[in-house]
Each structure stands twice: as structure tokens, then as C-alpha cells.
Design a protein around this motif. Structure first.
Motif, short mmCIF file in Angstrom:
data_model
loop_
_atom_site.label_atom_id
_atom_site.label_comp_id
_atom_site.label_asym_id
_atom_site.label_seq_id
_atom_site.Cartn_x
_atom_site.Cartn_y
_atom_site.Cartn_z
N UNK A 157 0.85 -1.20 0.00
CA UNK A 157 0.00 0.00 0.00
C UNK A 157 0.88 1.24 0.00
N UNK A 158 0.58 2.18 -0.90
CA UNK A 158 1.38 3.41 -0.95
C UNK A 158 0.54 4.63 -0.57
N UNK A 159 -0.76 4.46 -0.48
CA UNK A 159 -1.61 5.59 -0.09
C UNK A 159 -2.97 5.07 0.34
N UNK A 160 -3.65 5.87 1.19
CA UNK A 160 -4.99 5.45 1.64
C UNK A 160 -5.75 6.68 2.12
N UNK A 161 -7.04 6.51 2.32
CA UNK A 161 -7.81 7.65 2.82
C UNK A 161 -7.56 7.82 4.32
N UNK A 162 -7.50 9.07 4.73
CA UNK A 162 -7.27 9.35 6.14
C UNK A 162 -8.60 9.43 6.89
N UNK A 213 -5.52 10.18 0.69
CA UNK A 213 -6.75 10.87 0.30
C UNK A 213 -7.50 11.36 1.53
N UNK A 214 -8.38 12.34 1.32
CA UNK A 214 -9.29 12.76 2.39
C UNK A 214 -10.57 13.26 1.72
N UNK A 215 -11.69 12.74 2.17
CA UNK A 215 -12.97 13.15 1.57
C UNK A 215 -13.92 13.78 2.59
N UNK A 216 -13.49 13.88 3.86
CA UNK A 216 -14.46 14.38 4.84
C UNK A 216 -14.68 15.89 4.69
N UNK A 217 -13.65 16.63 4.28
CA UNK A 217 -13.81 18.08 4.07
C UNK A 217 -14.78 18.35 2.93
#
Ligand code: KG4
Ligand code: ZN
Length: 341
Positions: A157-162, A213-217
Motif C-alpha cells: 500500500x502506498x496511499x490510503x484515505x485518512x 486521500x481525504x474526503x471528509x472536508x
């Protein structure tokens, strides 16, 4: 080798039979029974209800699709995680029982690995298979990850949602717009004909160099915009513009981060995986971006983008090819938090 796949990690009961010969995986049967109608009234999946519905569905499905004796089946592959614990357990226990009665090897498979392996299933548009290293963008209801696949079963894994997953963001925004669960397809439909520039929603972490990634904002920003415009909530063109601008923000971030990761990690192919892969805008934009830089992209057909058991059987097939001791014991337990890497 013929593999029986079983998938019950969320709200779809699925069975599949695939035949694997070298790198040719032919889907002989793939049936998916959705419980969406059952969960719609709660606005999301209720794990205990999902488990009960899986149990109601799975034996009639087996009876209809699979020889009672297990004849012709070489391996049983079942999703053992990640997912909703009670839901996962039903599939795992059924698979263990069949493995014991039929005396066949049992294999617990990662649901996310399954989504990736949907790209190895034969279909009309498939000319060749993904080449390693493959950069995989996993976008589902519970996960948003960038994973490098260096070979069969080798994931990093190199990236994920926070915070939220991209599918979750679609589902939450749909709820705000009083659209049914699951929201992704409804938002996508509403977005058609909407103006993607009507609202300038935030693109989470877009400037950051990492691949998270971040989608909460974004979700909160949509909520505030809706609150500020309460009188327009039923206005069709306002709703279309919200859906289109929101979808654009999600797709922008997913495509840009993936392409940035590709620039840095130099993969030989890019693979899209998970339920949000059914989003037409994402499919188009990722295909366009990868074509521009000359990296082959693999996008599963719609029927294998969302949850199904053929992809689980495919993941099981490659593990059975690769590992000498691939068989799981009959004590195999569902692991709701199973990691891919
Ligand atoms: O992989 P999946 O079928 O189940 C999980 O493993 O979670 O993914 C389901 C997610 C849901 O959040 C759903 O809203 C989203 O995929 N989805 C979509 C579309 N079709 C399904 N999101 C955006 N556009 C779509 N067309
Ligand atoms: Zn899934």
C-alpha cells in the motif's frame, strides 16, 4: 482448475464458478443477489440483517448453481475479510462446511484483492492482462487505497484515505440529497447535465506530495452548501449542479493522485478496482489521463466492478497457482479488518 467463489462481505450474496487455465480465467457462472431493498429503509447496511439475508439466500443459490456433490470443483474460495463481521461469517462458515463435506481445499481471500483480480477475468473487451508492477486504485464503499502489485499476491500500500472512503462520500452526499442507498449510482445519474463548475468544492490533500486521500472536508462542504440553500433543495437544476460538482471533485482527486503516484512509481500498468469503478466519469477520466502518458489502464466491466464472487474465485485461483501450501484450515475465521498489505 475450477474454483467456487463465495462472497458475503457486505450486502450482496454472490456465488461464482470460474475455470482457470494458465492465465485464462473464464467465468462459467456468476450470480449476485442484492439486499439493497432490505437496507434502503435504514439508509445503510445493517450488519445483522445482512447476515440473516445471506443465510436465507445462500442455500437456494447453491442448490440452483452448484452440483450437490461438489463434483468438478477443485477449490473453494471465500471472502474472509475485510467487511461486516456477521456478514463475512456467514460466507466463511458455509465455505468451511462445503470444504469439509466435499473434502476440498478452502481458501480465505481478501475482498480488496478480489476487486483487483476482477481485472483478470475474461470478458469481451480484454485484449491482454495487467503487467507488473501494476498501480491499483481501489475505490469501494469502505476503502480508498493506492496499492502497488509487484506480482501475484504481492501488494504494497502506498496511499490510503485518512477519513472517509470515496464510496462512503458518495453514499453520504446522496443521503443529504435524500437519494436512496447506495448513493453512488444515484449521484452519478443526477450529475448528468449538471454544471461541474457550479460549486468549487475542496479537493482534499490535492497539493500534498504523498498518495493519501481525504474526503471528509468535501462532504462537510457539500453539507454547508445545502444548509445555506435550503429553499433550493427541491430545485432540480440546483441538485444536478451539486451532484456534478461533488462528483467532479471526487474524480479529480482520484485521478490526479493516481497519476502523481504513477509518475513517481513508474508502474507498467494501472488497474482500477472496487464499486466506485462503476462510475462512468471516473472510468473516462482515468482512461484519458493514462492514455496521455502511455500507461495501459485496466478497468473491469461494470458487472465485475461492484461486489461479485467471480473476482473472489480469481484471487483464489492465483493463490492456488502460486503457493504450495495455499489451503486454509477449517478453523479459518472471518477478519473484518483484514489488510491487503
Ligand atoms: O465494492 P462495492 O460494491 O462494495 C464494497 O466493497 O464496499 O462498492 C460499493 C460502493 C458504494 O459506496 C456505492 O455507492 C459505490 O460503490 N458505487 C458508485 C457507483 N456504483 C457503486 N459510486 C459512484 N458511482 C457509481 N456509479
Ligand atoms: Zn467491494
Amino acid at each position: 482448475m475450477r474454483i467456487l467463489g463465495i462472497e458475503t462481505s457486505c450486502d450482496e450474496t454472490a456465488l461464482a464458478l470460474i475455470d482457470g487455465q494458465d492465465d485464462k480465467l473464464t467465468v462459467e457462472k456468476s450470480v449476485v443477489l442484492s439486499q439493497v431493498k432490505e437496507h434502503e429503509k435504514y439508509g445503510g447496511v445493517v450488519p445483522e440483517v445482512a447476515a440473516r439475508k445471506h443465510l436465507e439466500a445462500i442455500f437456494p443459490m447453491l442448490e440452483h448453481e452448484v452440483p450437490r456433490t461438489g463434483d468438478g470443483i477443485d477449490v473453494i474460495a471465500v471472502t474472509s475479510g475485510p467487511g461486516l463481521a456477521p456478514a463475512l461469517r456467514t460466507g466463511v462458515e458455509v465455505a468451511k462446511t462445503l470444504a469439509w463435506i466435499w473434502d476440498k481445499p478452502l481458501l480465505g481471500v481478501s475482498h480488496l484483492e478480489g476487486h483487483i483480480y476482477a481485472n483478470w477475468l475474461q470478458h469481451e473487451g480484454l485484449k491482454e492482462l495487467p503487467v507488473f508492477p501494476a498501480l491499483c486504485l481501489i475505490v469501494s464503499g469502505g476503502h480508498t487505497e493506492l496499492v502497488v502489485m509487484r506480482g501475484h499476491g504481492q501488494f504494497q500500500r502506498v496511499g490510503e484515505t485518512l477519513d472517509d472512503a470515496s464510496g462512503e462520500a458518495f453514499d453520504k452526499v446522496a443521503k443529504m440529497l435524500e437519494l436512496p442507498y447506495p448513493g453512488g449510482p444515484h449521484i452519478a445519474k443526477l450529475a448528468q447535465g449538471g454544471d461541474v463548475r457550479a460549486f468549487d468544492f475542496p479537493r482534499g490533500l490535492i497539493e500534498r506530495k504523498d498518495f493519501n486521500f481525504s474526503f471528509s472536508g468535501l462532504k462537510t462542504s457539500v453539507l454547508y452548501t445545502l444548509r445555506k440553500n435550503e429553499s433550493r433543495l427541491q430545485d432540480e437544476s440546483f441538485r444536478r449542479n451539486i451532484a456534478a460538482s461533488f462528483q467532479e471533485a471526487v474524480v479529480d482527486v482520484l485521478v490526479k493522485k493516481t497519476m502523481r503516484a504513477a509518475e513517481s512509481l513508474k508502474p507498467s500498468s494501472i488497474v482500477l478496482a472496487g464499486g466506485v469503478a462503476a462510475n462512468v466519469e471516473l472510468r473516462h477520466r482515468l482512461a484519458e489521463a493514462t492514455e496521455n502518458v502511455g500507461i495501459p489502464v485496466f478497468i473491469p466491466p461494470l458487472m465485475f466492478s461492484t461486489d461479485n464472487a467471480a473476482m473472489i474465485a480469481a484471487a483464489g485461483y492465483y493463490r492456488a497457482q502460486k503457493e504450495d501450501n495455499f489451503v486454509d484450515p477449517l478453523t479459518l475465521a472471518a477478519d473484518p479488518n483484514m489488510d491487503i498489505a
